[in-house]
Design an enzyme around this catalytic site. Structure first.
Site, PDB file in Angstrom:
ATOM      1  N   CYS A  89      -5.666  -2.601   1.978  1.00 25.27           N
ATOM      2  CA  CYS A  89      -5.768  -2.530   3.554  1.00 25.27           C
ATOM      3  C   CYS A  89      -6.806  -2.946   3.928  1.00 25.27           C
ATOM      4  O   CYS A  89      -7.464  -3.846   3.885  1.00 25.27           O
ATOM      5  CB  CYS A  89      -5.176  -1.248   4.163  1.00 25.27           C
ATOM      6  N   LYS A 112      -8.910   4.047  -2.409  1.00 25.71           N
ATOM      7  CA  LYS A 112      -9.243   3.639  -1.216  1.00 25.71           C
ATOM      8  C   LYS A 112     -10.789   4.102  -0.752  1.00 25.71           C
ATOM      9  O   LYS A 112     -10.766   5.212  -0.753  1.00 25.71           O
ATOM     10  CB  LYS A 112      -8.142   3.605  -0.148  1.00 25.71           C
ATOM     11  N   GLU A 117       0.811  -1.186   0.106  1.00 21.68           N
ATOM     12  CA  GLU A 117       0.063   0.267  -0.135  1.00 21.68           C
ATOM     13  C   GLU A 117       0.880   1.297   0.024  1.00 21.68           C
ATOM     14  O   GLU A 117       1.774   1.374   0.832  1.00 21.68           O
ATOM     15  CB  GLU A 117      -0.788   0.113   1.226  1.00 21.68           C
TER      16      GLU A 117
END
Length: 306
Positions: free
Chosen positions: A162, A128, A41
């Site tokens: 994540c 994200k 990430e």
């Protein structure tokens, strides 16, 4: 199909060094006949780790503003020179690549997972959906534009950033597209990857590949506002990269503290066999009872302008 996680030390806020490290590990992957490799990430150009150790939520704090300016300046753009160089290497080496980047768009940074295809260049860019906790101080909220699978050697592949891997509907949106290899990318911690990697493998009946970074506060550049405060702490970002099979068993258990390429072979026949008794998007789904709608528009300020 051969898959790999690149567990590498992050050259923090140094995009040039980050590109060189990515190119190095792409060559290593190609030398091992890897078809798909994943980097952690926001590997390029770094995870905002200073926030939790320096009172990142202090409103209008001049040092936090300066830190954000550093972070914004080191972030990369989707059409910028760094990704062009990486895309050329992906094309030449023929290794499909998931790469976590800090994406700059105007004055905002997004946590973005870029899918780079040897045939098509940037095949996807997933921002994200919900930055986690203090990450919201520096990252904008993403959208559903990148919730898409891609084909690699006849197998559908997918990826999430994540903690959005814990979002049931985000996972289901990818299962419904037939993913067989799911990539999760992380800032780097065995604590983060030890449960969810196997959980996704078992729930989705997929190969589940987690890629985490190793972060050292020694790599914080001179002049960064909180360099001395960070130097007083030990980093807990120890990697945690791992690979689980569609039966939920470890192929490579989470690896701590070691820079390396984790490699495994994904067998489509074994994948198909594990779906004999459970397929979350097929015979064990009830679309007459449950329906999932996904808005895959890329949202920007233009979407809200008359």
């Amino acid at each position: 199909m051969r898959i790999a996680a690149a567990q590498v030390r992050s050259p923090w806020l140094d995009p040039a060094a980050g590109v060189e490290k990515i190119l190095d590990y792409l060559r290593r992957a190609a030398d091992q006949d890897v078809d798909l490799v994943a980097f952690p990430e926001t590997f390029l150009s770094g995870y905002p780790h200073w926030l939790s150790l320096t009172g990142g939520a202090a409103f209008d704090d001049p040092r936090q503003k300066e830190a954000y300016a550093w972070y914004l300046d080191a972030a990369v753009e989707l059409d910028g020179p760094q990704l062009k160089v990486i895309a050329e290497a992906v094309r030449d080496l023929k290794v499909f690549t998931y790469l976590g980047i800090a994406e700059r768009a105007g004055g905002t940074v997004y946590c973005t997972l870029v899918a780079l295809s040897p045939e098509h260049g940037i095949a996807g860019a997933h921002r994200k959906l919900v930055p986690t906790y203090e990450e919201r101080l520096v990252w904008g909220a993403g959208d559903g534009h990148g919730l898409r699978t891609h084909e690699v050697g006849g197998v559908r592949v997918s990826g999430l950033n994540c903690w959005e891997n814990w979002m049931p509907l985000a996972r289901q949106s990818l299962y419904a597209q037939g993913t067989g290899v799911h990539v999760s990318v992380w800032p780097g911690s065995t604590r983060l990857t030890s449960d969810i990697t196997r959980f996704i493998a078992r729930e989705g009946r997929v190969y589940s590949l987690a890629a985490g970074a190793i972060i050292s506060y020694d790599d914080v550049p001179a002049g960064f506002p909180f360099k001395e405060e960070l130097a007083a702490h030990s980093s807990g970002y120890d990697g945690g990269s791992a690979i689980a099979g569609p039966d939920g068993r470890w192929i490579v258990e989470p690896v701590s503290g070691e820079e390396r390429l984790l490699v495994a072979d994904a067998d489509p026949a074994f994948l198909a066999g594990e779906r004999q008794n459970f397929d979350p998007a097929g015979h064990y789904n009830r679309p007459d009872v449950f329906r999932l709608q996904v808005d895959r528009r890329r949202l920007s300020s233009a979407e809200f302008t008359e």
